[in-house]
Design an enzyme around this catalytic site. Structure first.
Site, PDB file in Angstrom:
ATOM      1  N   ARG A  81      -4.604  -2.191 -17.378  1.00 32.78           N
ATOM      2  CA  ARG A  81      -4.718  -1.025 -16.934  1.00 32.78           C
ATOM      3  C   ARG A  81      -3.827   0.104 -17.639  1.00 32.78           C
ATOM      4  O   ARG A  81      -2.700   0.046 -17.614  1.00 32.78           O
ATOM      5  CB  ARG A  81      -4.362  -1.096 -15.420  1.00 32.78           C
ATOM      6  CG  ARG A  81      -4.367   0.314 -14.675  1.00 32.78           C
ATOM      7  CD  ARG A  81      -4.216   0.503 -13.131  1.00 32.78           C
ATOM      8  NE  ARG A  81      -4.048   1.735 -12.668  1.00 32.78           N
ATOM      9  CZ  ARG A  81      -3.216   2.416 -12.198  1.00 32.78           C
ATOM     10  NH1 ARG A  81      -2.064   1.811 -11.835  1.00 32.78           N
ATOM     11  NH2 ARG A  81      -3.373   3.558 -11.752  1.00 32.78           N
ATOM     12  N   HIS A 125      -3.773  10.019 -14.560  1.00 33.44           N
ATOM     13  CA  HIS A 125      -2.456   9.553 -13.883  1.00 33.44           C
ATOM     14  C   HIS A 125      -1.442  10.841 -14.500  1.00 33.44           C
ATOM     15  O   HIS A 125      -0.538  10.751 -14.996  1.00 33.44           O
ATOM     16  CB  HIS A 125      -2.121   8.368 -14.637  1.00 33.44           C
ATOM     17  CG  HIS A 125      -1.111   7.478 -14.144  1.00 33.44           C
ATOM     18  ND1 HIS A 125      -0.957   6.196 -13.822  1.00 33.44           N
ATOM     19  CD2 HIS A 125       0.114   7.930 -13.699  1.00 33.44           C
ATOM     20  CE1 HIS A 125       0.032   5.913 -13.145  1.00 33.44           C
ATOM     21  NE2 HIS A 125       0.935   6.750 -13.125  1.00 33.44           N
ATOM     22  N   GLU A 170      -2.944   7.632  -7.343  1.00 33.71           N
ATOM     23  CA  GLU A 170      -1.653   8.066  -6.600  1.00 33.71           C
ATOM     24  C   GLU A 170      -1.735   9.688  -6.263  1.00 33.71           C
ATOM     25  O   GLU A 170      -1.031  10.407  -6.505  1.00 33.71           O
ATOM     26  CB  GLU A 170      -0.203   7.941  -6.884  1.00 33.71           C
ATOM     27  CG  GLU A 170      -0.177   6.391  -7.063  1.00 33.71           C
ATOM     28  CD  GLU A 170       1.597   6.036  -7.626  1.00 33.71           C
ATOM     29  OE1 GLU A 170       2.103   7.063  -7.641  1.00 33.71           O
ATOM     30  OE2 GLU A 170       1.857   4.759  -7.623  1.00 33.71           O
ATOM     31  N   ASN A 296      -0.914   0.709  -4.948  1.00 30.47           N
ATOM     32  CA  ASN A 296       0.223   0.424  -5.708  1.00 30.47           C
ATOM     33  C   ASN A 296       1.117   0.275  -4.444  1.00 30.47           C
ATOM     34  O   ASN A 296       1.629   1.315  -3.683  1.00 30.47           O
ATOM     35  CB  ASN A 296       0.599   1.812  -6.300  1.00 30.47           C
ATOM     36  CG  ASN A 296      -0.573   2.062  -7.539  1.00 30.47           C
ATOM     37  OD1 ASN A 296      -1.123   1.041  -7.701  1.00 30.47           O
ATOM     38  ND2 ASN A 296      -0.346   3.025  -8.252  1.00 30.47           N
ATOM     39  N   TYR A 298       5.334  -0.492  -3.581  1.00 32.27           N
ATOM     40  CA  TYR A 298       6.694  -0.821  -4.142  1.00 32.27           C
ATOM     41  C   TYR A 298       7.737  -1.083  -2.811  1.00 32.27           C
ATOM     42  O   TYR A 298       8.553  -1.818  -2.937  1.00 32.27           O
ATOM     43  CB  TYR A 298       7.293   0.427  -4.851  1.00 32.27           C
ATOM     44  CG  TYR A 298       6.393   0.505  -6.182  1.00 32.27           C
ATOM     45  CD1 TYR A 298       6.986  -0.091  -7.195  1.00 32.27           C
ATOM     46  CD2 TYR A 298       5.448   1.315  -6.302  1.00 32.27           C
ATOM     47  CE1 TYR A 298       6.215  -0.011  -8.629  1.00 32.27           C
ATOM     48  CE2 TYR A 298       4.758   1.378  -7.435  1.00 32.27           C
ATOM     49  CZ  TYR A 298       5.052   0.856  -8.700  1.00 32.27           C
ATOM     50  OH  TYR A 298       4.653   0.837  -9.757  1.00 32.27           O
ATOM     51  N   GLU A 355      -0.595  -1.542  -9.059  1.00 31.45           N
ATOM     52  CA  GLU A 355       0.979  -1.567  -9.544  1.00 31.45           C
ATOM     53  C   GLU A 355       1.531  -2.145  -8.343  1.00 31.45           C
ATOM     54  O   GLU A 355       1.549  -2.195  -7.278  1.00 31.45           O
ATOM     55  CB  GLU A 355       1.601  -0.011  -9.399  1.00 31.45           C
ATOM     56  CG  GLU A 355       0.633   0.590 -10.583  1.00 31.45           C
ATOM     57  CD  GLU A 355       1.255   2.155 -10.733  1.00 31.45           C
ATOM     58  OE1 GLU A 355       2.628   2.450 -10.204  1.00 31.45           O
ATOM     59  OE2 GLU A 355       0.709   3.043 -11.163  1.00 31.45           O
TER      60      GLU A 355
HETATM   61  O1  IFM Z   1       6.260   4.906 -12.731  1.00 28.69           O
HETATM   62  C1  IFM Z   1       5.409   5.034 -11.631  1.00 28.69           C
HETATM   63  C2  IFM Z   1       4.041   5.072 -11.864  1.00 28.69           C
HETATM   64  O2  IFM Z   1       3.555   6.124 -12.842  1.00 28.69           O
HETATM   65  C3  IFM Z   1       3.125   5.520 -10.627  1.00 28.69           C
HETATM   66  N1  IFM Z   1       3.320   4.547  -9.527  1.00 28.69           N
HETATM   67  C4  IFM Z   1       5.060   4.488  -9.321  1.00 28.69           C
HETATM   68  C5  IFM Z   1       5.690   4.125 -10.767  1.00 28.69           C
HETATM   69  C6  IFM Z   1       7.213   3.923 -10.374  1.00 28.69           C
HETATM   70  O3  IFM Z   1       7.863   4.986  -9.997  1.00 28.69           O
END
Ligand code: IFM
Length: 450
Positions: A81, A125, A170, A296, A298, A355
């Site tokens: 990606r 992006h 995002e 995405n 985290y 992500e």
């Molecule tokens: O690096 C970023 C990415 O560009 C978008 N999502 C979160 C990642 C980590 O912060």
């Protein structure tokens, strides 16, 4: 090599990939007719990024893409990606198309396909052409039309070979983080501007979907959101109501219109006249049917009621636990919850984790190795959570590690390393980290270690 028992195996058709984004890796900021983006302007403005770092050179992927494909092959990636830099394709944001920009992505796509790696292309992006920002950027409705022009140009060129498209990455970041919190380009601090930006972004997405379909027959198209898995910090009814507000702000404000419900009523009431005027027909455009949803993930958020906490009247509570170098809590249970909650509440169709990954302070390679056990552990735990979610019925179809390689981490510059490949920025030497080898083994076995 991971042992594969039926309990730790992923579905046979599960897709394994890794992700990057143009401004974070490409460099070559002033080559072959590329125009200026808001991130060039922002990162070159003193005080906006750590150490004044910029993406001028980054991983110099623009010149090293062949080597990078070789490393992807070594890892056994099935999909890659990446995003296209709008200012390489339309340096003035709209109008004139830059052939050299198209040619770069053309050869990258051909190289990937020759290596047996499926390209997944993100159209946006975050690197908006600066000329469009000069006209208001995402607060200006006309930017959605410029995005349509850009989508037309790139999908017409790549649509015969690229069959997986992500319109936006995002949009919370390119609206609230960029126009209200001010941490990302263009660095503004207005809640009203952020709401206007969300609307234009969603409109841009909705207008782009049919263009992709027309120029890329048989393609799958979706959007990637960074939803926040929100938990109330306590059982109190005030904290629970605060978590509902935060969910409305971060998640439902995007999901509801994308799935045909318009903006959520409770949030419209809360925001009042901060909400810009919209055309009713916009919501039909925004709700264009998609083929998948990218998530995405985290870290989660724990929210408490705070009557002094801005428009939303919330605060976030810090929990005990392990934190990454981004100061993000490691909490794989929230990934599990999100993978079940989102398709339960919305008709998303297939989900892809587009992500997931972690920054840790890696040491430079020693004896050809980068030892990053924390990152490998982060991956293992989150993959296990993803697997549990699939077993519980989540329509998760694939996973992309963030990131293929260390890169320009926006306002944090080069101080945060997310790669499964270590990048020595002085020499542009790439070294696969231990976590990368672990990921290679997971892909090869289609299973995680017992
Ligand atoms: O690096 C970023 C990415 O560009 C978008 N999502 C979160 C990642 C980590 O912060």
């Amino acid at each position: 090599m991971a042992n594969s028992t039926s309990s730790n195996r992923f579905p046979d058709d599960f897709l394994w990939g890794a992700a990057t984004a143009a401004y974070q890796i490409e460099g070559a900021a002033n080559e072959d007719g590329r125009g200026e983006s808001i991130w060039d302007r922002f990162s070159h403005t003193p005080g906006k990024t750590l150490n004044g770092d910029t993406g001028d050179i980054a991983c110099d992927h623009y010149h090293h893409w062949r080597d990078d494909i070789e490393v992807m092959r070594e890892l056994g990636l099935q999909a890659y990606r990446f995003s296209v830099a709008w200012p390489r394709i339309l340096p003035e944001g709209r109008g004139r198309v830059n052939e050299a920009g198209l040619a770069f992505y053309d050869q990258l796509v051909d190289g990937l396909l020759e290596a047996g790696i499926t390209p997944w292309v993100t159209l946006y992006h975050w690197d908006l052409p600066q000329v469009l920002q000069d006209e208001g950027g995402w607060t200006n409705r006309a930017t959605a039309d410029a995005f349509a022009e850009y989508t037309e140009a790139i999908t017409r060129r790549l649509g015969d070979r690229v069959k997986h498209w992500i319109t936006l990455n995002e949009p919370w970041c390119s609206s609230f983080l960029s126009y209200h919190i001010g941490e990302h380009a263009p660095g503004h601090k207005s809640f009203e501007e952020a709401l206007a930006a969300v609307h234009t972004l969603l409109l841009a997405h909705g207008q782009a979907v049919p263009i992709v379909r027309r120029n890329s027959p048989g393609a799958q198209v979706g959007i990637t959101l960074n939803l926040s898995q929100v938990y109330p910090a306590s059982d109190s009814s005030a904290d629970q109501a605060a978590a509902v507000r935060y969910d409305g702000y971060f998640n439902r404000w995007f999901l509801d219109p994308l799935y045909g419900r318009g903006y959520p009523q409770d949030m419209l009431e809360l925001y009042g006249d901060r909400v810009p005027a919209f055309e009713a027909a916009d919501f039909d455009t925004i709700a264009a049917p998609t083929d998948f949803l990218g998530l995405n993930y985290y870290t989660p958020t724990f929210i408490h009621d705070n009557q002094d906490g801005g428009v939303l009247r919330v605060g976030s509570t810090r929990r005990e636990g392990e934190y990454t170098a981004m100061d993000w809590l490691v909490y794989p249970e929230a990934l599990y919850d999100q993978l079940l909650r989102v398709p339960r509440d919305y008709p998303t169709g297939p989900l892809y984790i587009t992500e997931n990954g972690a920054a840790y302070p890696d040491e430079p390679p020693a004896d050809g190795r980068v030892r990053d056990p924390e990152r490998a552990n982060y991956y293992r735990q989150h993959l296990a959570a993803a697997q549990r979610a699939i077993a519980a019925g989540s329509p998760l179809k694939g996973y992309f590690a963030w990131s293929l390689m260390d890169n320009f981490e926006w306002a944090w510059g080069y101080t945060r390393r997310f790669g499964i490949i270590y990048v020595d920025y002085a020499t542009q030497q790439r070294t696969i980290k231990d976590s990368g080898y672990m990921y290679r083994d997971v892909i090869a076995a289609n299973a995680i270690d017992d």
